[in-house]
Design a protein around this motif. Sequence first.
Motif, PDB file in Angstrom:
ATOM      1  N   ILE A  77       0.834  -1.202   0.000  1.00  0.00           N
ATOM      2  CA  ILE A  77       0.000   0.000   0.000  1.00  0.00           C
ATOM      3  C   ILE A  77       0.869   1.252   0.000  1.00  0.00           C
ATOM      4  O   ILE A  77       0.621   2.197  -0.752  1.00  0.00           O
ATOM      5  CB  ILE A  77      -0.966  -0.001   1.202  1.00  0.00           C
ATOM      6  CG1 ILE A  77      -2.017  -1.102   1.026  1.00  0.00           C
ATOM      7  CG2 ILE A  77      -1.625   1.367   1.385  1.00  0.00           C
ATOM      8  CD1 ILE A  77      -2.848  -1.370   2.269  1.00  0.00           C
ATOM      9  N   ILE A  78       1.904   1.267   0.824  1.00  0.00           N
ATOM     10  CA  ILE A  78       2.808   2.421   0.884  1.00  0.00           C
ATOM     11  C   ILE A  78       3.490   2.627  -0.459  1.00  0.00           C
ATOM     12  O   ILE A  78       3.587   3.757  -0.955  1.00  0.00           O
ATOM     13  CB  ILE A  78       3.840   2.246   2.015  1.00  0.00           C
ATOM     14  CG1 ILE A  78       3.137   2.360   3.368  1.00  0.00           C
ATOM     15  CG2 ILE A  78       4.971   3.255   1.902  1.00  0.00           C
ATOM     16  CD1 ILE A  78       3.957   1.912   4.553  1.00  0.00           C
ATOM     17  N   ASN A  79       3.942   1.532  -1.090  1.00  0.00           N
ATOM     18  CA  ASN A  79       4.577   1.647  -2.405  1.00  0.00           C
ATOM     19  C   ASN A  79       3.613   2.188  -3.451  1.00  0.00           C
ATOM     20  O   ASN A  79       3.985   3.017  -4.279  1.00  0.00           O
ATOM     21  CB  ASN A  79       5.138   0.295  -2.857  1.00  0.00           C
ATOM     22  CG  ASN A  79       6.401  -0.071  -2.129  1.00  0.00           C
ATOM     23  OD1 ASN A  79       7.105   0.779  -1.600  1.00  0.00           O
ATOM     24  ND2 ASN A  79       6.687  -1.357  -2.077  1.00  0.00           N
ATOM     25  N   LEU A  80       2.361   1.730  -3.423  1.00  0.00           N
ATOM     26  CA  LEU A  80       1.360   2.253  -4.355  1.00  0.00           C
ATOM     27  C   LEU A  80       1.151   3.748  -4.138  1.00  0.00           C
ATOM     28  O   LEU A  80       1.079   4.516  -5.093  1.00  0.00           O
ATOM     29  CB  LEU A  80       0.025   1.530  -4.178  1.00  0.00           C
ATOM     30  CG  LEU A  80      -0.117   0.160  -4.791  1.00  0.00           C
ATOM     31  CD1 LEU A  80      -1.498  -0.406  -4.485  1.00  0.00           C
ATOM     32  CD2 LEU A  80       0.117   0.188  -6.284  1.00  0.00           C
ATOM     33  N   HIS A  81       1.063   4.139  -2.887  1.00  0.00           N
ATOM     34  CA  HIS A  81       0.873   5.550  -2.547  1.00  0.00           C
ATOM     35  C   HIS A  81       2.059   6.377  -3.067  1.00  0.00           C
ATOM     36  O   HIS A  81       1.857   7.443  -3.651  1.00  0.00           O
ATOM     37  CB  HIS A  81       0.715   5.728  -1.038  1.00  0.00           C
ATOM     38  CG  HIS A  81       0.701   7.141  -0.603  1.00  0.00           C
ATOM     39  ND1 HIS A  81      -0.383   7.958  -0.818  1.00  0.00           N
ATOM     40  CD2 HIS A  81       1.629   7.910   0.007  1.00  0.00           C
ATOM     41  CE1 HIS A  81      -0.118   9.171  -0.346  1.00  0.00           C
ATOM     42  NE2 HIS A  81       1.101   9.167   0.167  1.00  0.00           N
ATOM     43  N   ASN A  82       3.264   5.874  -2.848  1.00  0.00           N
ATOM     44  CA  ASN A  82       4.464   6.603  -3.298  1.00  0.00           C
ATOM     45  C   ASN A  82       4.521   6.709  -4.813  1.00  0.00           C
ATOM     46  O   ASN A  82       4.913   7.747  -5.341  1.00  0.00           O
ATOM     47  CB  ASN A  82       5.719   5.942  -2.758  1.00  0.00           C
ATOM     48  CG  ASN A  82       5.886   6.146  -1.272  1.00  0.00           C
ATOM     49  OD1 ASN A  82       5.298   7.063  -0.679  1.00  0.00           O
ATOM     50  ND2 ASN A  82       6.654   5.289  -0.632  1.00  0.00           N
ATOM     51  N   GLU A  83       4.107   5.675  -5.537  1.00  0.00           N
ATOM     52  CA  GLU A  83       4.072   5.731  -7.004  1.00  0.00           C
ATOM     53  C   GLU A  83       3.097   6.791  -7.473  1.00  0.00           C
ATOM     54  O   GLU A  83       3.377   7.539  -8.401  1.00  0.00           O
ATOM     55  CB  GLU A  83       3.679   4.379  -7.588  1.00  0.00           C
ATOM     56  CG  GLU A  83       4.773   3.344  -7.509  1.00  0.00           C
ATOM     57  CD  GLU A  83       4.332   1.992  -8.054  1.00  0.00           C
ATOM     58  OE1 GLU A  83       3.201   1.879  -8.574  1.00  0.00           O
ATOM     59  OE2 GLU A  83       5.116   1.047  -7.935  1.00  0.00           O
ATOM     60  N   ILE A  84       1.949   6.872  -6.830  1.00  0.00           N
ATOM     61  CA  ILE A  84       0.937   7.858  -7.209  1.00  0.00           C
ATOM     62  C   ILE A  84       1.455   9.263  -6.915  1.00  0.00           C
ATOM     63  O   ILE A  84       1.330  10.175  -7.732  1.00  0.00           O
ATOM     64  CB  ILE A  84      -0.391   7.582  -6.483  1.00  0.00           C
ATOM     65  CG1 ILE A  84      -1.014   6.287  -7.009  1.00  0.00           C
ATOM     66  CG2 ILE A  84      -1.365   8.747  -6.651  1.00  0.00           C
ATOM     67  CD1 ILE A  84      -2.162   5.745  -6.197  1.00  0.00           C
ATOM     68  N   GLU A  85       2.075   9.455  -5.740  1.00  0.00           N
ATOM     69  CA  GLU A  85       2.606  10.754  -5.359  1.00  0.00           C
ATOM     70  C   GLU A  85       3.705  11.212  -6.314  1.00  0.00           C
ATOM     71  O   GLU A  85       3.865  12.387  -6.569  1.00  0.00           O
ATOM     72  CB  GLU A  85       3.148  10.711  -3.928  1.00  0.00           C
ATOM     73  CG  GLU A  85       2.087  10.612  -2.860  1.00  0.00           C
ATOM     74  CD  GLU A  85       1.242  11.878  -2.750  1.00  0.00           C
ATOM     75  OE1 GLU A  85       1.825  12.981  -2.697  1.00  0.00           O
ATOM     76  OE2 GLU A  85       0.020  11.750  -2.735  1.00  0.00           O
ATOM     77  N   LEU A  86       4.460  10.230  -6.857  1.00  0.00           N
ATOM     78  CA  LEU A  86       5.580  10.562  -7.738  1.00  0.00           C
ATOM     79  C   LEU A  86       5.182  10.647  -9.205  1.00  0.00           C
ATOM     80  O   LEU A  86       6.022  10.804 -10.063  1.00  0.00           O
ATOM     81  CB  LEU A  86       6.698   9.530  -7.573  1.00  0.00           C
ATOM     82  CG  LEU A  86       7.354   9.514  -6.186  1.00  0.00           C
ATOM     83  CD1 LEU A  86       8.324   8.352  -6.082  1.00  0.00           C
ATOM     84  CD2 LEU A  86       8.066  10.814  -5.916  1.00  0.00           C
ATOM     85  N   GLY A  87       3.919  10.521  -9.485  1.00  0.00           N
ATOM     86  CA  GLY A  87       3.478  10.675 -10.865  1.00  0.00           C
ATOM     87  C   GLY A  87       2.894   9.424 -11.481  1.00  0.00           C
ATOM     88  O   GLY A  87       2.638   9.403 -12.660  1.00  0.00           O
ATOM     89  N   GLY A  88       2.724   8.397 -10.703  1.00  0.00           N
ATOM     90  CA  GLY A  88       2.064   7.201 -11.219  1.00  0.00           C
ATOM     91  C   GLY A  88       2.990   6.244 -11.901  1.00  0.00           C
ATOM     92  O   GLY A  88       4.189   6.424 -11.954  1.00  0.00           O
TER      93      GLY A  88
END
Length: 65
Positions: free
Chosen positions: A53-64
């Motif tokens: 979940i944290i990795n998904l959140h970080n990917e979204i925050e960084l531009g997907g």
Amino acid sequence: MSSSQNILNLKDLALWLHISESMLRKLIYNNNIPYFKIGNRYYFDRDIIQKWIINLHNEIELGGI
């Protein structure tokens, strides 16, 4: 589900994530969520799911993706 329970079954994880079991099955079938299988049953490690979940959140925050 006990708060100390680290291995979750499909129903417990769906409740914990507040998604339907069918949505969770779609994630499994598309290999979009970490799981392991014993026999014909799916199981999930709570710690690994939290990291996922944290990795998904970080990917979204960084531009997907």
